[in-house]
Design a protein around this motif. Structure first.
Motif: not given
Length: 490
Positions: A192-198, A316-318, A332-337
């Motif tokens: 698994q992966t996880y990235t926080t929002a900045p 929160q970040v791909t 990654a698909a469907n990445t909302l900038l």
């Protein structure tokens, strides 16, 4: 001559006593004057004959004089004051003050070049924002540049009219997130992966920066995660870091280790703070921050959830995916900038190792209508011209529905770009094809979890006034915000 000498001596005595009474009267009259120190009188005898070399004669008193002694350098008795700008000097020292000329130029107060010194510390802010004491003298000091933090070498009148709130320097980041679930089968699971929002951090000059934290689960042990903090602005200000965080089988923190050196960070004792040091370089100044993950064995802070739990925090970040055999990097698909109606937006993908080199894709909005962004590949830990990661800079225009309308190569305008699926980047002198076609904009507001990573900076506030606090090698060791009796030297 003896009669004349006697008369002169008598008159000088009367004059000396008159001076003594004058000093006494002044002391009584000014007993309640801020900054006044009581004068004392010293009497001096003038001796004749011996001055003429006549050592055989007895010395004869010729006259007397009174000398007024001022005690401006002595410590006054400090008393409490409701004025937050009032100060008293403990020990030796004087305030440097100046006097205005009485003339103004374009509404600006003009000052005399001559400097004065005083211990009258009952300062207040006048209508123009200057610090003035009760005698009408303006306090002088060395101003600090609000952008660089450098102290000026020029002594000038202190003015606080334009003082604004400045965010405080960040020292600690705190993460509270459930980064993943414990697998039901530890021998067969998908990492698994996880990235926080900045999160916005601030340096010593109150300048804002963005920091994110990326987590990647080990493919051989589901309780071990690789974690690193990175510059979410894509400017390479965060030093490269790599840590391994191990969890207990119940999802609580077990230990933190420096993945590069193998050294344990902090203690593994239950209840001990689990943290990771972060080093940043902002305009040549090193800033050290701590990433607080919680406590060893604690059930709050950073944890893992039980197998099958739905309480996992949403990444929160791909991150990118890279294939070194086919030399491709994909988003990654469907990445909302961001949103189609927003402005000044940005997005930086979580660091992804391409071989051994970390790579991110940096998106920065350049226009709101039509929504236009620039995009390029970067090393999130190195933004220098010698970075091992580089690419052309591309301009991307989006339609009102968030889809891509056109792509232009800004670095090589003559190059035809059909879309986001065939951009190129160089990683360690090897050319990779970048497929960023998964990027789009949202037509509605994005739901972002900003609670998982927080900063201890105070980022907003209202300026209400100044308080006295003076430090520095040119001042006494102790200056307190109280009123004192002191004296001014003309």
């Amino acid at each position: 001559m003896s009669i004349f000498n006697a008369l002169t001596t008598a008159v000088s005595g009367i004059d000396a006593q008159s001076t003594a009474f004058t000093n006494l009267s002044n002391n009584i009259a000014n007993s309640q004057t801020v900054g006044y120190k009581a004068d004392s009188t010293a009497f001096q005898d003038f001796v004749a004959d011996s001055l003429n070399g006549n050592s055989s004669s007895a010395d004869i008193s010729d006259s007397v004089s009174a000398l007024t002694i001022q005690h401006v350098d002595q410590q006054g008795t400090a008393s409490a004051s409701t004025d937050s700008l009032a100060m008293s000097i403990s020990g030796n020292g004087l305030f440097d003050v100046s006097e205005e000329t009485g003339a103004t130029t374009a509404g600006t107060t003009q000052f005399q070049d001559e400097q004065y010194y005083t211990r009258n510390g009952e300062f207040y802010e006048n209508k123009d924002g200057y610090l003035v004491n009760t005698a009408g003298y303006y306090l002088d000091g060395y101003m600090v540049n609000s952008q660089t933090g450098q102290v000026s070498n020029n002594l000038t009148q202190i003015n606080i009219a334009n003082v604004a709130f400045r965010p405080t320097e960040t020292t600690t980041l705190t993460q509270s997130a459930v980064i993943g679930t414990l697998p039901s089968d530890s021998t067969s699971y998908t990492p698994q992966t996880y990235t926080t929002a900045p999160v916005t951090t601030y340096d010593a000059n109150a300048q804002p920066h963005e920091v994110g934290v990326s987590w990647t689960q080990s493919s051989s042990n589901p309780l071990v995660w690789d974690v690193s903090a990175y510059d979410a602005s894509g400017t390479g200000s965060i030093a490269a870091n790599d840590y391994q965080v191990t969890f207990n089988s119940d999802g609580t923190l077990a230990s933190v280790m420096n993945a590069t050196t193998g050294a344990t960070v902090g203690s593994t004792t239950t209840g001990a703070t689990a943290s990771i040091p972060i080093s940043a370089d902002y305009d040549g100044v090193t800033q050290t921050m701590q990433l607080d993950l919680g406590t060893i064995g604690g059930t709050s802070g950073t944890t893992m959830a039980a197998a099958g739990s739905n309480t996992v925090s949403t990444s929160q970040v791909t991150a990118l995916t890279a294939d070194t055999s086919t030399k491709t990097i994909s988003m990654a698909a469907n990445t909302l900038l961001g949103t189609t109606t927003g402005s000044d937006q940005s997005y930086v993908t979580a660091p992804t190792d391409v071989g051994t080199t970390p790579v991110s894709v940096k998106w920065t909005q350049t226009s709101a209508s039509p929504a236009t962004w620039t995009v390029s590949a970067v090393n999130p830990y190195d933004s220098s011209s010698t970075s091992s990661v580089s690419s052309d800079s591309y301009s991307v225009v989006f339609n009102t529905d968030g889809s891509v309308k056109s792509v232009t190569d800004l670095t090589n305008p003559s190059t035809t770009v059909s879309g986001l699926s065939s951009l190129t980047a160089s990683v360690d002198n090897t050319t990779y094809t970048m497929d960023l076609s998964g990027a789009s904009l949202s037509t509605t507001a994005l739901s972002t979890d900003t609670t998982s990573l927080t900063s201890d900076s105070v980022s907003s506030g209202t300026y209400t006034g100044a308080r006295s606090k003076v430090t520095g090698p040119s001042w006494p060791s102790s200056i307190t915000a109280t009123r004192s009796l002191s004296a001014r030297l003309p």
